[in-house]
Scaffold this motif. Structure first.
Motif, mmCIF file in Angstrom:
data_model
loop_
_atom_site.group_PDB
_atom_site.id
_atom_site.type_symbol
_atom_site.label_atom_id
_atom_site.label_comp_id
_atom_site.label_asym_id
_atom_site.label_seq_id
_atom_site.Cartn_x
_atom_site.Cartn_y
_atom_site.Cartn_z
ATOM 1 N N PHE A 206 0.864 -1.190 0.000
ATOM 2 C CA PHE A 206 0.000 0.000 0.000
ATOM 3 C C PHE A 206 0.895 1.233 0.000
ATOM 4 N N LEU A 207 0.775 2.085 -1.021
ATOM 5 C CA LEU A 207 1.589 3.304 -1.110
ATOM 6 C C LEU A 207 0.807 4.488 -0.560
ATOM 7 N N GLU A 235 -0.899 -7.663 11.176
ATOM 8 C CA GLU A 235 0.478 -7.274 11.488
ATOM 9 C C GLU A 235 1.169 -6.877 10.184
ATOM 10 N N VAL A 236 1.664 -5.666 10.095
ATOM 11 C CA VAL A 236 2.287 -5.159 8.864
ATOM 12 C C VAL A 236 3.563 -4.396 9.221
ATOM 13 N N THR A 237 4.271 -3.954 8.169
ATOM 14 C CA THR A 237 5.524 -3.206 8.355
ATOM 15 C C THR A 237 5.459 -1.911 7.556
ATOM 16 N N LEU A 238 5.841 -0.816 8.202
ATOM 17 C CA LEU A 238 5.951 0.470 7.509
ATOM 18 C C LEU A 238 7.362 0.570 6.925
ATOM 19 N N VAL A 239 7.451 0.672 5.606
ATOM 20 C CA VAL A 239 8.744 0.778 4.923
ATOM 21 C C VAL A 239 8.968 2.256 4.603
ATOM 22 N N LYS A 240 9.891 2.896 5.335
ATOM 23 C CA LYS A 240 10.184 4.310 5.110
ATOM 24 C C LYS A 240 10.977 4.485 3.810
ATOM 25 N N GLN A 241 10.986 5.724 3.281
ATOM 26 C CA GLN A 241 11.649 5.985 2.011
ATOM 27 C C GLN A 241 13.153 5.732 2.095
ATOM 28 N N LYS A 247 7.640 -2.070 12.480
ATOM 29 C CA LYS A 247 6.552 -3.051 12.569
ATOM 30 C C LYS A 247 5.379 -2.453 13.342
ATOM 31 N N GLY A 248 4.168 -2.853 12.964
ATOM 32 C CA GLY A 248 2.986 -2.327 13.630
ATOM 33 C C GLY A 248 1.750 -3.106 13.249
ATOM 34 N N ALA A 288 3.514 -2.643 4.076
ATOM 35 C CA ALA A 288 3.577 -3.950 3.418
ATOM 36 C C ALA A 288 3.508 -5.059 4.454
ATOM 37 N N ALA A 289 3.073 -6.250 3.990
ATOM 38 C CA ALA A 289 3.002 -7.421 4.853
ATOM 39 C C ALA A 289 4.054 -8.430 4.408
#
Length: 602
Positions: A206-207, A235-241, A247-248, A288-289
């Motif tokens: 998800f962008l 449970e997903v992960t925030l991928v920073k630029q 994780k969150g 993203a998961a």
């Protein structure tokens, strides 16, 4: 995914995007029959309602024939191009709205170019066909030429055309068919807009294309699900630029129904949704998961071209009208703006308690300033400066393509003024209604301060639009403001007697009973130099009567500046004092002695 269509509405300012969205939502059955619906309902921000323009991109959706159509309304002003760029990856096609009278304008070219680069196949909507002197068929030919000029592919050149009158809620396949509703536009969207790409069974990606804030939930990221599906609690992960992984858990999941966000239990690839659960979420990040979360390509935004300095208010009236006045307050507010405004750049300046804000244009920066003063902030800003670059060892400056519609009788004066500002006339088209269209290539700094002169020269009838056109070698110096200012030489309260005597010296900016301080600008001098004056001088009282002493004072109403006009008007050695109550122009050095010292130092 087969029954989802994601589209953005793009156009030049005032070509009818928001009105078209209104008509599409109303006729789709989104609102109850007895529901009160405002005009231009997508312009929900106070400044948008006041100015009649769209400033922020906004999401909405409606259902037609079991298809869900997600629609994004975008700004039409060039200064808010970042708002358009950030949502183009979120949609699968665009409605390019063009005025049937004006045709292709600078921003039309800009937004079309960006959408073609994303691979979209636009649907062209020729709007305002009911307007007097409209020329819809000629405009269709202009649009084809523009597509060719922008190197569109053969598939993009084969664009569908819908004729519309958004104000009347009508759309047509051909100019003179019998349709009196928006069905032709709905059908064209379903037929020609591709369904979203992506793998509904893959890992969730998800962008984030927009940031919203809720007082109870916190930050909310909005965008399109590119792959997979998601539910609250996942449970997903925030991928920073920059590659950082956080994780969150998804706490809330919303989709757009009409103009409202509605909480849902699940969403799938192709859906445009809003997700809550991360405090550190920013534009361009990916949620993203999976065990190896992968970030999507980030949003690319054009670089800023204009810079303005914010600094702490150090005038004698400091703190009298504002709630937030310290450098910490100002810096925190500017950092907060970065969370939602993707096209701004903020840096700490060389001098203490001052910050440099870089943006796409004066209007974008003035909107930020206006929002801050309404929130209770008090500060000072400098005159806007262009951001020069060195390219291959050559000093280069930003250029603008300016399109000017002006009555024939004023075209000579406009050409002369822009010629003095290093403007180059590249095209001139004679209109059929007594107006001439002029196209200039001009340095960006040549347009700073020009709009006020332009409206005066054309008696308020001229229309000026401009668009960033790249960098070119520096064009050399040219004259700044042609007249000096009247500067108060002492503080106090302005008096009608003193102002009456000053009227002969120039144009006044203040009325009687206005508090002033030394160094404050109270008017425009009729000559080129600055003139120290005393607007607080009172009449000497005696017990003698003399002829003429009882004459009534007749003051000409003062010239009142809007925020944009004041920002354009001030010179490099002046500042604009911004408070929730007042906008004052002042000299950078308040004391006359300090100003003389600064002149000698130069």
């Amino acid at each position: 995914m087969e029954h989802i269509r994601n589209i953005a509405i793009i156009a030049h300012v005032d070509h009818g995007k928001t009105t078209l969205v209104d008509a599409m939502l109303k006729q789709s059955g989104t609102f109850r029959s007895n529901e009160r619906v405002e005009e231009r309902m997508m312009d929900s921000n106070d400044l948008e309602k006041e100015r009649g323009i769209t400033i922020f991109s906004k999401n909405a959706s409606f259902t037609y024939k079991d298809h869900k159509i997600n629609i994004v309304d975008t700004p039409g002003h060039a200064d808010f191009g970042g708002e358009v760029q950030r949502i183009l990856d979120m949609v699968d096609s665009v409605l390019l709205v063009v005025d049937a009278f004006e045709g292709a304008m600078p921003q039309t070219k800009y937004v079309l170019k960006k959408s073609l680069e994303c691979g979209h196949r636009p649907i062209v909507v020729i709007n305002k066909i009911d307007r007097p002197n409209s020329r819809p068929e000629e405009v269709v030919d202009m649009m084809f030429d523009l597509f060719v000029e922008l190197n569109a592919t053969n598939e993009q050149l084969d664009f569908p055309v819908v004729f519309a009158s958004a104000k009347n809620g009508e759309s047509h396949y051909t100019l003179f068919d019998e349709n009196r509703d928006m069905i032709p536009l709905y059908e064209t969207i379903i037929k020609h807009v591709q369904q979203p790409e992506g793998n509904p069974n893959g890992e969730f990606q998800f962008l984030i294309s927009a940031i919203e804030y809720d007082n109870y939930i916190g930050k909310i990221g909005a965008g399109k699900i590119h792959n997979g599906s998601v539910k609250p609690g996942d449970e997903v992960t925030l991928v920073k630029q920059k590659g950082e992984l956080i994780k969150g858990k998804i706490t809330k999941l919303f989709e757009y129904r009409g103009m409202k966000k509605t909480e849902v239990k699940e969403a799938h690839a192709g859906d445009i949704v809003a997700i809550a659960g991360f405090d550190k979420v920013d534009l361009g990040d990916t949620i993203a998961a999976g065990d190896n979360p992968v970030g999507l390509p980030t949003i690319k935004i054009d670089e800023p071209t204009i810079a303005i300095t914010f600094q702490v208010n150090d005038s004698p009236f400091m703190g009298k009208e504002g709630k937030y006045v310290t450098s910490r307050h100002i810096w925190d507010r500017l950092e907060r703006e970065l969370e939602t405004n993707v096209s701004l750049v903020i840096e700490k300046a060389d001098s203490k308690d001052s910050f440099t804000v870089k943006g796409r244009g004066e209007l974008q920066l003035s909107i930020l300033i206006e929002n801050m003063r309404r929130e209770g902030y008090e500060f000072q800003v400098s005159r806007p400066q262009v951001i020069n670059k060195e390219i291959d060892g050559v000093k280069c400056e930003p250029m603008e393509l300016a399109t000017i519609d002006v009555a024939d009788e004023f075209s000579g004066a406009v050409i002369e003024k822009l010629g003095k500002r290093k403007g180059e006339l590249v095209n001139m088209v004679q209109g059929s209604d007594g107006y001439t269209r002029l196209e200039f290539k001009i340095p960006s700094r040549g347009l700073i301060g020009f709009r006020g002169e332009f409206l005066t020269d054309t008696r308020g009838t001229g229309i000026l639009n401009h668009l960033f056109a790249g960098y070119e070698p520096y064009k050399g110096n040219f004259g700044a403001r042609s007249r000096g200012v009247l500067v108060a030489m002492e503080g106090g309260v302005s008096v009608g007697f003193a102002l009456d005597n000053l009227q002969e010296r120039g144009t006044l900016f203040i009325a009687p009973t206005v508090p002033v301080y030394e160094g404050m600008i109270v008017g425009e001098h009729s000559r080129e130099n600055d003139l120290p004056v005393n607007p607080c001088k009172t009449k000497k009282l005696t017990n003698m009567r003399a002829s003429g002493s009882e004459e009534a004072i007749r003051l000409i109403p003062p010239r009142v500046f809007s925020l944009e006009q004041a920002i354009e008007y001030i010179a490099d050695d002046e500042l604009l004092e911004i408070t929730p109550v007042s906008i004052r122009m002042r000299k950078r050095f308040l004391s006359g002695l300090d100003r003389k010292r600064a002149e000698r130092a130069e």
